[in-house]
Design a protein around this motif. Structure first.
Motif, PDB file in Angstrom:
ATOM      1  N   UNK A  51      23.925  92.712 -29.205  1.00 13.04           N
ATOM      2  CA  UNK A  51      24.978  92.436 -28.231  1.00 13.04           C
ATOM      3  C   UNK A  51      25.072  93.611 -27.277  1.00 13.04           C
ATOM      4  N   UNK A  52      24.961  93.320 -25.985  1.00 13.06           N
ATOM      5  CA  UNK A  52      25.061  94.343 -24.944  1.00 13.06           C
ATOM      6  C   UNK A  52      26.527  94.544 -24.569  1.00 13.06           C
ATOM      7  N   UNK A  53      26.850  95.666 -23.933  1.00 15.64           N
ATOM      8  CA  UNK A  53      28.235  95.913 -23.517  1.00 15.64           C
ATOM      9  C   UNK A  53      28.794  94.862 -22.571  1.00 15.64           C
ATOM     10  N   UNK A  54      27.931  94.174 -21.817  1.00 17.12           N
ATOM     11  CA  UNK A  54      28.404  93.154 -20.887  1.00 17.12           C
ATOM     12  C   UNK A  54      28.696  91.827 -21.581  1.00 17.12           C
ATOM     13  N   UNK A  55      28.506  91.766 -22.916  1.00 18.54           N
ATOM     14  CA  UNK A  55      28.816  90.559 -23.670  1.00 18.54           C
ATOM     15  C   UNK A  55      27.625  89.650 -23.902  1.00 18.54           C
ATOM     16  N   UNK A  56      26.493  89.957 -23.286  1.00 16.48           N
ATOM     17  CA  UNK A  56      25.312  89.115 -23.490  1.00 16.48           C
ATOM     18  C   UNK A  56      24.733  89.354 -24.882  1.00 16.48           C
ATOM     19  N   UNK A  62      11.161  92.241 -33.661  1.00 17.73           N
ATOM     20  CA  UNK A  62      10.446  93.513 -33.799  1.00 17.73           C
ATOM     21  C   UNK A  62       9.895  93.928 -32.449  1.00 17.73           C
ATOM     22  N   UNK A  63      10.097  95.190 -32.102  1.00 19.40           N
ATOM     23  CA  UNK A  63       9.618  95.715 -30.830  1.00 19.40           C
ATOM     24  C   UNK A  63      10.632  95.672 -29.706  1.00 19.40           C
ATOM     25  N   UNK A  64      11.778  94.999 -29.909  1.00 19.36           N
ATOM     26  CA  UNK A  64      12.807  94.936 -28.870  1.00 19.36           C
ATOM     27  C   UNK A  64      13.425  96.314 -28.646  1.00 19.36           C
ATOM     28  N   UNK A  65      13.799  96.564 -27.394  1.00 20.36           N
ATOM     29  CA  UNK A  65      14.460  97.821 -27.040  1.00 20.36           C
ATOM     30  C   UNK A  65      15.925  97.755 -27.433  1.00 20.36           C
ATOM     31  N   UNK A  66      16.414  98.857 -28.004  1.00 23.07           N
ATOM     32  CA  UNK A  66      17.834  99.005 -28.315  1.00 23.07           C
ATOM     33  C   UNK A  66      18.393 100.001 -27.302  1.00 23.07           C
ATOM     34  N   UNK A  67      19.425  99.578 -26.575  1.00 23.84           N
ATOM     35  CA  UNK A  67      20.036 100.414 -25.541  1.00 23.84           C
ATOM     36  C   UNK A  67      20.967 101.448 -26.178  1.00 23.84           C
ATOM     37  N   UNK A  68      21.311 102.515 -25.424  1.00 20.26           N
ATOM     38  CA  UNK A  68      22.206 103.536 -25.968  1.00 20.26           C
ATOM     39  C   UNK A  68      23.580 103.013 -26.361  1.00 20.26           C
ATOM     40  N   UNK A  69      23.984 101.859 -25.838  1.00 16.87           N
ATOM     41  CA  UNK A  69      25.258 101.254 -26.233  1.00 16.87           C
ATOM     42  C   UNK A  69      24.970  99.789 -26.536  1.00 16.87           C
ATOM     43  N   UNK A  70      24.624  99.510 -27.776  1.00 17.61           N
ATOM     44  CA  UNK A  70      24.331  98.148 -28.216  1.00 17.61           C
ATOM     45  C   UNK A  70      24.991  97.924 -29.576  1.00 17.61           C
ATOM     46  N   UNK A  71      25.246  96.667 -29.899  1.00 18.36           N
ATOM     47  CA  UNK A  71      25.749  96.296 -31.228  1.00 18.36           C
ATOM     48  C   UNK A  71      24.655  95.503 -31.927  1.00 18.36           C
ATOM     49  N   UNK A  97      27.743  94.764 -39.039  1.00 17.41           N
ATOM     50  CA  UNK A  97      27.966  94.968 -37.599  1.00 17.41           C
ATOM     51  C   UNK A  97      27.947  96.465 -37.359  1.00 17.41           C
ATOM     52  N   UNK A  98      26.968  96.930 -36.580  1.00 16.19           N
ATOM     53  CA  UNK A  98      26.822  98.355 -36.306  1.00 16.19           C
ATOM     54  C   UNK A  98      26.765  98.557 -34.804  1.00 16.19           C
ATOM     55  N   UNK A  99      27.635  99.425 -34.297  1.00 14.69           N
ATOM     56  CA  UNK A  99      27.642  99.771 -32.874  1.00 14.69           C
ATOM     57  C   UNK A  99      26.957 101.108 -32.681  1.00 14.69           C
ATOM     58  N   UNK A 100      25.989 101.137 -31.794  1.00 15.84           N
ATOM     59  CA  UNK A 100      25.457 102.400 -31.320  1.00 15.84           C
ATOM     60  C   UNK A 100      26.309 102.725 -30.104  1.00 15.84           C
ATOM     61  N   UNK A 101      27.344 103.537 -30.324  1.00 19.39           N
ATOM     62  CA  UNK A 101      28.335 103.785 -29.267  1.00 19.39           C
ATOM     63  C   UNK A 101      27.866 104.811 -28.252  1.00 19.39           C
TER      64      UNK A 101
END
Length: 162
Positions: A51-56, A62-71, A97-101
């Protein structure tokens, strides 16, 4: 006259093709900013969502990018392994549920910091360069506590709120 027109048209076609090729090369070889990527999903089992910060929301693979602020959300009998740019490894357990804040890391100076919030479920964390070089810069939150990390390998569990 016709020969000079044909020569001019051929030159124009070559110039346009070269310009188009250069534009495509510039757009395809441009790397994303490192700040836009905290890490990658190394492995995924079962139902994992990002889950991105914009709600998407997107299904994690495997291989997907994790952004600095993702759940990262895992379903029952599911899990995910994330490797951050500093080498930190996060293993997110089932029904979690883990947030990379917050995550920032400069690979040149090895300076950075991270804040991880475990809202529900379990996670195992193996410290990378940030935790080894600057242990005060690594924090883990749960619904009831904030933990400053001094060790290099630990497990955290957060029960769902009633």
């Amino acid at each position: 006259m016709i020969k000079s027109i044909v020569t001019a048209l051929c030159t124009l076609v070559l110039v346009c093709a070269n310009t188009s090729s250069q534009a495509q090369t510039a757009t395809t070889t441009t790397k994303p900013q490192p700040e836009a990527r905290a890490g990658i999903l190394k492995s995924v089992r079962g139902d994992v969502r990002l889950l991105a910060p914009d709600g998407s929301t997107r299904a994690g693979k495997s291989g997907d990018i994790v952004a600095p602020i993702d759940r990262i959300v895992t379903g029952p009998d599911s899990g995910a392994s994330v490797v951050l740019r500093d080498g930190t490894k996060l293993v997110v357990g089932p029904s979690s549920r883990l947030d990379l804040k917050e995550f920032h890391f400069d690979s040149t100076t090895q300076d950075g910091g991270m804040l991880v919030s475990l809202l529900q479920g379990s996670a195992r964390m193996v410290s990378g360069l940030i935790g080894k070089a600057h242990p005060d810069a690594v924090r883990v939150e749960t619904p009831t506590a904030v933990i400053g990390i001094r060790g290099t390998d630990f497990i955290v569990q957060a029960d769902p709120q009633p």
